[in-house]
Design an enzyme around this catalytic site. Structure first.
Site, PDB file in Angstrom:
ATOM      1  N   LYS A 108      42.510   0.929  92.959  1.00  0.00           N
ATOM      2  CA  LYS A 108      41.803  -0.224  92.403  1.00  0.00           C
ATOM      3  C   LYS A 108      42.891  -1.207  91.986  1.00  0.00           C
ATOM      4  CE  LYS A 108      39.143  -0.764  88.138  1.00  0.00           C
ATOM      5  NZ  LYS A 108      40.303  -1.271  87.447  1.00  0.00           N
ATOM      6  N   GLY A 194      32.926  -9.261  82.953  1.00  0.00           N
ATOM      7  CA  GLY A 194      31.954 -10.031  82.199  1.00  0.00           C
ATOM      8  C   GLY A 194      30.505  -9.617  82.377  1.00  0.00           C
ATOM      9  N   ASN A 215      32.878  -1.992  82.200  1.00  0.00           N
ATOM     10  CA  ASN A 215      33.778  -1.284  81.302  1.00  0.00           C
ATOM     11  C   ASN A 215      33.500  -1.645  79.850  1.00  0.00           C
ATOM     12  OD1 ASN A 215      35.870   0.096  80.065  1.00  0.00           O
ATOM     13  ND2 ASN A 215      37.496  -0.788  81.304  1.00  0.00           N
TER      14      ASN A 215
END
Length: 246
Positions: A108, A194, A215
């Protein structure tokens, strides 16, 4: 072209020996309790475990030995993240350390600016090096269709596109730009950054994203497992909805 009927139990990406089936990916970098990590991943129906190496060494992190006591880590596909990297060199170094330590081949890829936004050109540079070294790379970018195409042409197996600044809880700020990325590339696209509510998660998936990564909204909630479960329900509901504009 992305499939409007995205089945819940079918892998949407297979790369580096890891099958991504859950359309909800959960970051675990903000937790101090291994038991809570286990509960969050279970509540979210997640099948991927993300680990990293902090090149600065100044952030507290959970020990893998503690996590292994709290959960069965073998049930998850392991991927690495370079989310603490602020240069292409740091990202490449982190990925190589993760491969050496854990045999991780799926990265990632994050290269951030000082204000924590995806940094395009260093991301391209790191991606080129890592793909050349045989890694499967999922870069994090702003919603820029041209940059997205460059990364896919280099060999990125999927893209992660910023919905809004990380931890901002502002949802998808520019739906047209996110949709343009999705329509430009022929690899899976993950919406990330967001996404603070289940409604925002649904909106991102309705645009045609293949998955979402959440997250901060989960980690900072009063009841993180319950919030993970709510995000999972939003994902499942959105998969039954045809992408907007089709």
């Amino acid at each position: 072209m992305h499939d409007a009927n995205r089945p819940v139990n079918t892998p949407w990406l297979v790369a580096g020996g890891v099958s991504f089936t859950s359309r909800l990916i959960v970051g675990i970098e903000q937790y101090a309790d291994p038991r809570l990590v286990a509960d969050v991943l279970a509540a979210g129906g997640c099948d991927v475990f993300i680990t990293t190496y902090d090149p600065t060494g100044d952030r507290a992190s959970l020990l893998l030995s503690d996590l292994d006591e709290a959960m069965d880590l073998t049930r998850y596909g392991w991927i690495g993240t370079t989310s603490f990297a602020y240069s292409a060199g740091e990202a490449v170094d982190t990925a190589k350390k993760l491969r050496a330590a854990f045999g991780i081949e799926v990265i990632k890829l994050d290269v951030r600016t000082p204000d924590n936004l995806p940094d395009g050109e260093p991301t391209v540079a790191a991606a080129k090096t890592l793909i050349g070294d045989g890694f499967s790379v999922l870069p994090f970018i702003r919603p820029d269709a041209g940059l997205a195409k460059r990364l896919v042409d280099l060999g990125a197996v999927a893209l992660r596109v910023m919905a809004s600044p990380v931890a901002s809880a502002r949802g998808v700020l520019d739906p047209d730009a996110v949709r343009a990325v999705i329509e430009t590339v022929d690899v899976p696209v993950v919406a990330e950054g967001g996404l603070g509510t289940p409604e925002q998660v649904s909106e991102a998936l309705a645009l045609g994203a293949d998955a979402v990564l959440v997250n901060t909204a989960i980690a900072t909630a009063r009841d993180s497992p319950a919030t993970a479960a709510a995000m999972r329900r939003a994902v499942d509901a959105a998969l039954l909805t045809e992408p907007a504009g089709t």
